[in-house]
Design a protein around this motif. Structure first.
Motif, PDB file in Angstrom:
ATOM      1  N   UNK A 193       0.668  -1.259  -0.448  1.00  0.00           N
ATOM      2  CA  UNK A 193      -0.555   0.007  -0.140  1.00  0.00           C
ATOM      3  C   UNK A 193       0.787   1.102   0.251  1.00  0.00           C
ATOM      4  N   UNK A 194       0.164   2.239  -1.008  1.00  0.00           N
ATOM      5  CA  UNK A 194       0.996   3.573  -0.564  1.00  0.00           C
ATOM      6  C   UNK A 194       0.331   4.632  -1.457  1.00  0.00           C
ATOM      7  N   UNK A 195       0.907   5.816  -0.772  1.00  0.00           N
ATOM      8  CA  UNK A 195       0.177   6.649  -0.890  1.00  0.00           C
ATOM      9  C   UNK A 195       0.562   7.482  -2.450  1.00  0.00           C
ATOM     10  N   UNK A 202       0.790  19.143  -3.719  1.00  0.00           N
ATOM     11  CA  UNK A 202      -0.429  18.733  -3.261  1.00  0.00           C
ATOM     12  C   UNK A 202      -0.873  17.619  -2.070  1.00  0.00           C
ATOM     13  N   UNK A 203      -1.091  17.494  -1.335  1.00  0.00           N
ATOM     14  CA  UNK A 203      -0.964  17.296  -0.210  1.00  0.00           C
ATOM     15  C   UNK A 203      -0.974  15.547  -0.613  1.00  0.00           C
ATOM     16  N   UNK A 204      -0.589  14.427   0.384  1.00  0.00           N
ATOM     17  CA  UNK A 204      -0.788  12.704  -0.877  1.00  0.00           C
ATOM     18  C   UNK A 204      -2.159  12.809  -0.399  1.00  0.00           C
ATOM     19  N   UNK A 205      -2.512  11.194  -0.879  1.00  0.00           N
ATOM     20  CA  UNK A 205      -3.264  10.880  -0.855  1.00  0.00           C
ATOM     21  C   UNK A 205      -4.162   9.792   0.254  1.00  0.00           C
ATOM     22  N   UNK A 206      -4.797   9.073   0.877  1.00  0.00           N
ATOM     23  CA  UNK A 206      -5.410   8.555   1.548  1.00  0.00           C
ATOM     24  C   UNK A 206      -4.057   6.870   1.081  1.00  0.00           C
TER      25      UNK A 206
END
Length: 578
Positions: A193-195, A202-206
């Motif tokens: 799993x990664x962001x 732009x802030x990272x995703x979940x």
């Protein structure tokens, strides 16, 4: 494929409604089990339709993650322009993965173009600057690069194995003729799993899962298209390329003591560094002036934190001069330091070895993104380091005689509705008088790190100020955020926004990928312009930066905001007008 061994070769290389031009992200899931595909808004037979307020095609898969982007744009006047970036697929094949995304326009109002995803300086060669954040393994993964790419240059952001993202903003309602798709290939992450980090601000995703053997199939052909840089215009069948260069960058933390020494942590390695400028004259390997006093302090620190260990003494230079000369000088300086400290620690069970790295292992880029010298970073890179695993709870600091320059205390300001707190950052120097309002938007735990989100806007209102932040490493006294280390110099970045513990005096810089790629805003989405609507920024810091005794948020040398970040931990700004 060619593997880039981190820094040593690279040198050789927020949905907060309409809040302040913010950025929101999600894992692409909702209580209804996906996007609103009600009959009056979608068409299963395909075509561009309204899905959740954005133009898309119902045949495309539900996104794994999505980010709503909002920014003030000149064409939008006093309104915010918006768009949505989606991750449609992240699939592994062998030692590479391919990310496929979509860029969606809103069904009403001004819209942002996909060029917001870019990060390079070449206007005619724009590609998506997307990175993978592998928090479990502690790595920041950049896209695969071609064999001829100069990976030490900011221009690498124009050179990934990927498609293009070049569409521009629209100042009014706009129905696109096509849905923009894009892709980029990456080295496969170690974790499942990664962001995803889109663009420079732009802030990272979940976190999202990485599939295997589930290659993306464009089920909306004719409507959803890629801009592929090839004769065929087709999505390449295989991921990556045999000759591609790979950049899998370990998280690196830099902590400076009020005494002038610094601690840099990367993977399992801790480096206690002393500025070479307080030990040696220029071009010399002979101890100078107060050097022995400084090294006596290092001896005391090593005695209490490194007992029974092997300590590597490493010499480093900046990039000035010939590589061979710098290599030799770094080796001699390391040996000189060993000759002084080793006899004084003969009873501590320590063994010493030396190594010179010359200019190949900087802590921060020696040059700005536009190729100009960054003298502050160069001074940081000139150092002698003690590399070991600290034991116990001893103080990892050494008195060097260097002090942090004084910075004005920022005055509190009335916070807009929904914002956690605000303060005024005055413009430094004598080349301008445009104060900024800084708004605290978020303080959130992020594994071993803490994410701080904030935004800036012109405090006194007025028309758009173009090139408000124009400057360089040579002309920098008026720059609110200092000189940008990771993007073009005229664009504000979080690279010089630090957290200082009130009690400890420790100064924490944003976490980086091996010193060359930042887990922070590398360049503000509003570029070098100033707006009355706010521009969002963020940065990741080591979790230890949030101290119970209080903190100071320092903006370069321009201002210090006495702000107890720990009291805001877990809070996020709510929707409001900027």
């Amino acid at each position: 494929m060619t593997s880039i061994p981190f820094r040593r070769s690279l040198t050789g290389l927020f949905l907060i409604g309409a809040l302040l031009g913010a950025v929101g992200c999600s894992g692409g899931q909702d209580d209804g089990g996906g996007r609103d595909r009600s009959p009056d808004t979608t068409d299963a037979s395909g075509g561009i339709v309204d899905i959740d307020g954005y133009w898309s095609d119902a045949r495309l898969p539900d996104p794994l993650a999505e980010v709503e982007v909002q920014l003030p744009e000149p064409k939008a006047g006093e309104a915010l322009a918006t768009a949505k970036a989606q991750v449609l697929s992240l699939d592994r094949a062998g030692d590479s993965v391919r990310l496929v995304g979509a860029w969606l326009r809103p069904t009403s109002g001004p819209s942002l173009g996909s060029h917001e995803l870019t990060g390079g300086s070449d206007y005619f060669h724009q590609v998506p600057w997307v990175r993978l954040l592998d928090a479990q393994s502690g790595h920041l993964i950049e896209p695969l690069y071609g064999a001829e790419t100069d990976v030490a240059s900011n221009d690498r952001k124009n050179e990934c194995l990927c498609s293009r993202t070049t569409s521009k903003e629209q100042g009014e309602d706009f129905v696109p003729e096509e849905i923009e798709l894009f892709y980029a290939d990456f080295p496969a992450p170690a974790s499942q799993q990664v962001s995803v980090m889109f663009g420079e601000f732009i802030e990272p995703t979940d976190e999202i899962p990485v599939s295997e053997g589930q290659q993306f199939e464009n089920t909306a052909e004719g409507t959803a298209v890629f801009d592929i840089r090839s004769d065929s215009g087709a999505l390449p069948a295989g991921y990556g390329a045999e000759s591609a260069q790979r950049a899998v960058l370990p998280f690196a933390s830099r902590i400076r003591s009020v005494t002038g020494s610094s601690v840099n942590v990367e993977d399992e390695e801790t480096e206690l560094s002393l500025p070479a400028d307080v030990l040696f004259e220029v071009d010399s390997s002979e101890l100078d002036g107060e050097a022995e006093k400084v090294l006596d302090g290092a001896v005391d620190t090593l005695r209490t934190t490194a007992q029974g260990q092997e300590v590597v003494i490493a010499g480093h230079t900046d990039d000035q001069g010939e590589e061979d000369y710098n290599q030799t000088l770094s080796e001699k300086r390391a040996e000189t330091v060993r000759e002084y400290v080793e006899p004084k620690l003969a009873d501590a069970g320590l063994t010493f070895s030396t190594q010179g790295f010359g200019e190949t292992d900087p802590l921060a880029p020696n040059l700005t993104a536009d190729g100009k010298p960054n003298e502050d970073n160069r001074a940081l890179n000139r150092r002698v380091s003690f590399v070991y695993q600290p034991s116990g709870s001893g103080d990892l600091s050494v008195e060097t005689g260097e002090e942090l320059p004084e910075a004005p205390v920022m005055a509190g300001a009335e916070a807009p509705d929904g914002v956690l707190a605000s303060a005024i950052l005055e413009q430094p120097g004598d080349r301008g008088d445009t104060p900024l309002r800084i708004d605290l938007l978020e303080v959130a735990e992020a594994g071993d790190h803490v994410r701080v989100g904030y935004a800036f806007a012109m405090a006194d209102g007025g028309p758009i100020q173009r090139n408000l932040f124009y400057g360089s490493a040579l002309v920098k006294s008026h720059l609110h955020f200092g000189v940008n280390s990771f993007g073009l110099g005229q664009n504000p970045s979080s690279s010089n926004v630090t957290v200082i513990g009130t009690d400890s005096g420790q100064q924490y810089w944003p976490v980086t990928g091996d010193g060359v790629s930042c887990l922070c805003t590398e360049a503000a989405g509003t570029r070098g312009h100033g707006f009355t609507l706010s521009s969002p920024m963020f940065a990741y810091y080591p979790a230890a930066a949030i101290e119970e005794g209080g903190t100071v948020l320092r903006f370069a040398d321009s201002g210090e905001w006495e702000l107890d970040l720990e009291s805001y931990l877990g809070q996020q700004a709510t929707g409001a007008e900027g």
